[in-house]
Every structure is written in C-alpha cells, then in structure tokens.
Design an enzyme around this catalytic site. Structure first.
Site, PDB file in Angstrom:
ATOM      1  CG  LEU A  64      52.243 106.394  35.113  1.00 42.07           C
ATOM      2  CD1 LEU A  64      53.938 106.992  34.222  1.00 42.07           C
ATOM      3  CD2 LEU A  64      51.602 105.440  35.042  1.00 42.07           C
ATOM      4  NE  ARG A  65      52.363 113.126  40.542  1.00 41.87           N
ATOM      5  CZ  ARG A  65      52.310 112.197  41.010  1.00 41.87           C
ATOM      6  NH1 ARG A  65      52.446 110.773  40.624  1.00 41.87           N
ATOM      7  NH2 ARG A  65      52.751 112.089  42.466  1.00 41.87           N
ATOM      8  CG  ASN A  95      48.165 105.468  41.589  1.00 42.32           C
ATOM      9  OD1 ASN A  95      49.345 104.524  42.337  1.00 42.32           O
ATOM     10  ND2 ASN A  95      47.265 104.449  41.852  1.00 42.32           N
ATOM     11  CG  ASP A 315      56.832 106.833  47.578  1.00 44.13           C
ATOM     12  OD1 ASP A 315      56.133 106.497  46.856  1.00 44.13           O
ATOM     13  OD2 ASP A 315      56.294 107.803  48.757  1.00 44.13           O
ATOM     14  CG  HIS A 319      52.299 116.035  44.335  1.00 43.74           C
ATOM     15  ND1 HIS A 319      51.537 116.322  44.004  1.00 43.74           N
ATOM     16  CD2 HIS A 319      52.691 115.669  45.104  1.00 43.74           C
ATOM     17  CE1 HIS A 319      51.199 114.150  44.633  1.00 43.74           C
ATOM     18  NE2 HIS A 319      51.934 114.254  45.692  1.00 43.74           N
TER      19      HIS A 319
END
Length: 427
Positions: A64-65, A95, A315, A319
């Site tokens: 989670l971003r 997170n 997973d 990024h």
C-alpha cells in the site's frame, strides 16, 4: 446487464461444475444459469477459444502506498492493475504513511474500495506506526473492518508483543500475519547469502534469519494455545508471509502435521528466479525475502503442490524510479507484480492449474475468514476469466511504478477480464 459467456471451462474445486465446459449466464451481477447452448436473448455474448473461469482471485499481500506515497501507486491505479492481473480483491498491507493504525485511515481505504469490481480488504498494524513498540487498538480496528493484523513489511521482532498479540486476537477469531525475518541476522543484507553473494561482494541475507523466526513463532503459538481445543478455532491463527527457504517449508509442514493452526504463502516471483540471476546487478531483481538457491526454489514448488503452502501472493511493491535506478545496495526491495503474478506462477510454480487457482481463491478467503465465492447458479458473479494457454508480451505496465523484471518478456497465461459487484472489465 445481461452477459453470456460461451464454452467456458470452469475451474472451481468447490463447484459441481468443476472441470466442465459450460455456458455462463450472468444477469445484474448474479449467475442465473450454467448449462450448454444457453439462449442468448438480449445478452451480450462472449466467446473466446480456451476461455476459463474461476472464482475471483484474491491477493493476500498487496503493498500500500496511498496515503503518503501516491506517486508510487494510488488507489485508482492499484484497482486498474489489479483488474489486469485478474484480481477482484486485494488484501492491503498497512505500511502507508501514515500506517493503517487508526480507524480514520482504515475507513478511508474501506470507503475507496466500495466502488468498482476490485474490492479492498485492508489489514491493520499490530503496533502503532508498525514500529514494533506500542499496541494499536486492535479490537476497535477489528470491529471497524480490518481483515487481519500485521506490521506488514516489518517483522514482529519482539517476542512478548507477538505472544500477547496471539492471546489478544484469539477471542476475536482474528488472524495474525508475520513476515519471518530475524532482523539482526539480515541487517544490511542485499541478497541471499551464498556463493553468488560472495562473488558479487554483497552482504548476504542468510536462510537462518527466516528459519529462526519461524521456529520462535511456532513455539510462541504452542505456548499461547496451551489447553485450547483446535475445534474452537475458526481458522489459522498465525500466518507466515512469503516463505523462501527449504527449511521454512519443512517447518510449516511439520507444524501442520502436529495440528497447529498455521498457514503460509509464497510470492509468485520466488518460483521464477534463483540467486544467480543477480549476477547482472539488476535492481528489479532485488526483493526481500531474496531469491535463494535451486534447492530452495524446488522446495517451494513442492510445498505448493502438496498443500504445505496455502496461498500464492503478488507481494506488489511499487517504487519510484529514483529508488530503483541506483546502486544495488541503495535500491529498495520489491517489484511491481499484480499484473504478472498469475502468469509467473503458472509458468514456474510447477503446480497444477487447479492447485494454483485454489491458492488464489478459496485458500486466501478461508485464511482471512471472508465469505466463500463459488461458481453456482444463484451466486453472485465474482469471477476471473483467463486463458491459461495464451502467450502474451508484458510490453507495458499500467502501474505508476515500473520496477518489474518481467517487462518485455513473453509470458503464458493471459487474463481476459473480471466480473464482480455487477461490473465487468474485459480486455
């Protein structure tokens, strides 16, 4: 909305239609008929050679971003790539920034997941900020809709916190998820500890770091459950995330034989690579747990096939370019994986299609205590349509981040679409 899917092979071990080729008629989000040569009427007809259908896939581990790092992935882009990967449900790790440690952040995720065919199932942290120090209000978070408790990418390294969490969550029939890693053993590690790490001069992450944590957690679980009748438990009490070593698989296999209420998963990409793949210093292959030896990879394959490993997860860990396009030891761990998880697992896990689909459907829902989804007349249409024999090139990712080692590769196993909550997305 009336939809008719012709000559679909059904993959659903809990359906009386499993392994049969049938027509599926869906009206207003409900499967109204399953049969042969169904009348189309005013339905929109879909007919694709080699088309399969299963209950909608559920990813048990999605990074989670949003909120906090929406430039890496926001909830809108997450839904889009989930659909392209065949997922109708995502179990969100907590997170974000801030972490999902309060009802406010949890409610935000639940609200954003109410629309469209991709559902959100957020987890909440065990400790505030996922820092491993102070407990969150787990009862309140459970009642507010958290499907499980975990510090996500951060292992619960404090034994007392893990033990008290097991004792605290048991009356709630709530699941605790832990990523097994002894952080002091893996400190500054960049890849699997072995011959390749020595050749490359990189600090290794030993298999022992994972295995010691599993041994510790299993001992604490036994202690926490002393005097408990396993029949009183609604499902697995402790879930181990992302196994990567041969010994880890053996430890879980033995724990299940003893009757301990445990479950575990493996990331799809762990089946595809071994540690020598990092000889080219490709930061898109830098993951944690790291790609390990051939013996480890083969043990993961066997563990999935024999039922030791319950679920396959993506997973998904997006990024921004500056966090991947840098020196190897400065690069972040993780890959964008939702769009490719099924294909990669199908190509490299060695498991049968039935086993793989179960690991993406019934197993995650059983572990998380979510309502069962199956293909039967009168059931809500929560479905994934796919063509396991179709080859395709992963030429472009729809993720806001592009850190995938599978870009521009030919893959096998294409997703045709998903149907859920009365909506269809078709590719």
């Amino acid at each position: 909305m009336k939809l008719l899917f012709r000559s679909v092979q059904i993959v659903d071990k809990r359906s009386v239609h499993h392994a049969q080729i049938k027509d599926l008629l869906i009206e207003n989000g409900t499967i109204t008929a399953i049969g042969e040569k169904l009348e189309a009427g005013k339905a929109k007809v879909f007919e694709v050679e080699g088309l399969h259908a299963s209950p909608g896939w559920l990813d048990m581990r999605t990074g989670l971003r949003d909120p906090g790092r929406e430039q890496d992935e926001n909830l809108s882009s997450l839904k889009e790539i989930a659909a392209r990967g065949g997922f109708t449900g995502l179990t969100l790790m907590p997170n974000s920034q801030p972490a999902v440690d309060s009802k406010g952040t949890l409610t935000y995720l639940l609200r954003e997941g109410q629309t469209g065919p991709v559902e959100f199932f957020p987890t909440a942290t065990v400790t505030k900020g996922a820092e491993g120090k102070d407990f969150t209000e787990m009862i309140d978070l459970h009642q507010a809709g958290a499907v499980a408790f975990t510090d996500g990418v951060n292992p619960l390294h404090n034994s007392d916190i893990l033990l008290k969490s097991l004792q605290y969550l048991r009356p709630l029939d709530a699941l605790l998820i832990n990523r097994p890693e002894e952080q002091y053993l893996s400190l500054y590690g960049q890849m699997h500890e072995g011959i390749t790490s020595t050749l490359l001069g990189l600090k290794g992450i030993p298999s022992l770091a994972e295995e010691m944590m599993i041994i510790r957690d299993l001992k604490l679980l036994e202690y926490a459950l002393e005097g408990t009748d396993s029949a009183d438990l609604g499902g697995p009490v402790l879930h181990f995330a992302m196994l990567s070593t041969q010994k880890s698989v053996a430890l879980i296999r033995e724990a299940k034989k003893k009757g301990l209420p445990v479950s575990c998963d493996v990331a799809a990409h762990q089946f595809a690579y071994e540690d020598d793949a990092l000889l080219g210093f490709d930061t898109n292959l830098k993951v944690n747990p790291p790609f390990r030896s051939r013996a480890d990879r083969l043990a993961l394959q066997k563990g999935l096939s024999d039922g030791t490993i319950d679920a396959v997860v993506s997973d998904h860990a997006p990024h921004a370019p500056q966090n991947k396009e840098t020196e190897f030891d400065h690069a972040e761990f993780g890959i964008t994986a939702l769009e490719t998880a099924f294909s990669v697992a199908l190509m490299h896990s060695g498991a049968s299609l039935d086993t793989l689909i179960t690991s993406l459907t019934h197993a995650p829902r059983r572990i998380l205590r979510l309502p069962e989804v199956s293909i039967s007349e009168g059931a809500a249409a929560n479905l994934t349509f796919f063509s396991p024999g179709k080859k395709w090139v992963f030429a472009q990712s729809r993720s806001l981040s592009q850190n995938s080692p599978f870009l521009n590769q030919e893959l096998k196993g294409a997703v045709n679409g998903i149907c859920n909550r009365g909506e269809l997305i078709w590719f």
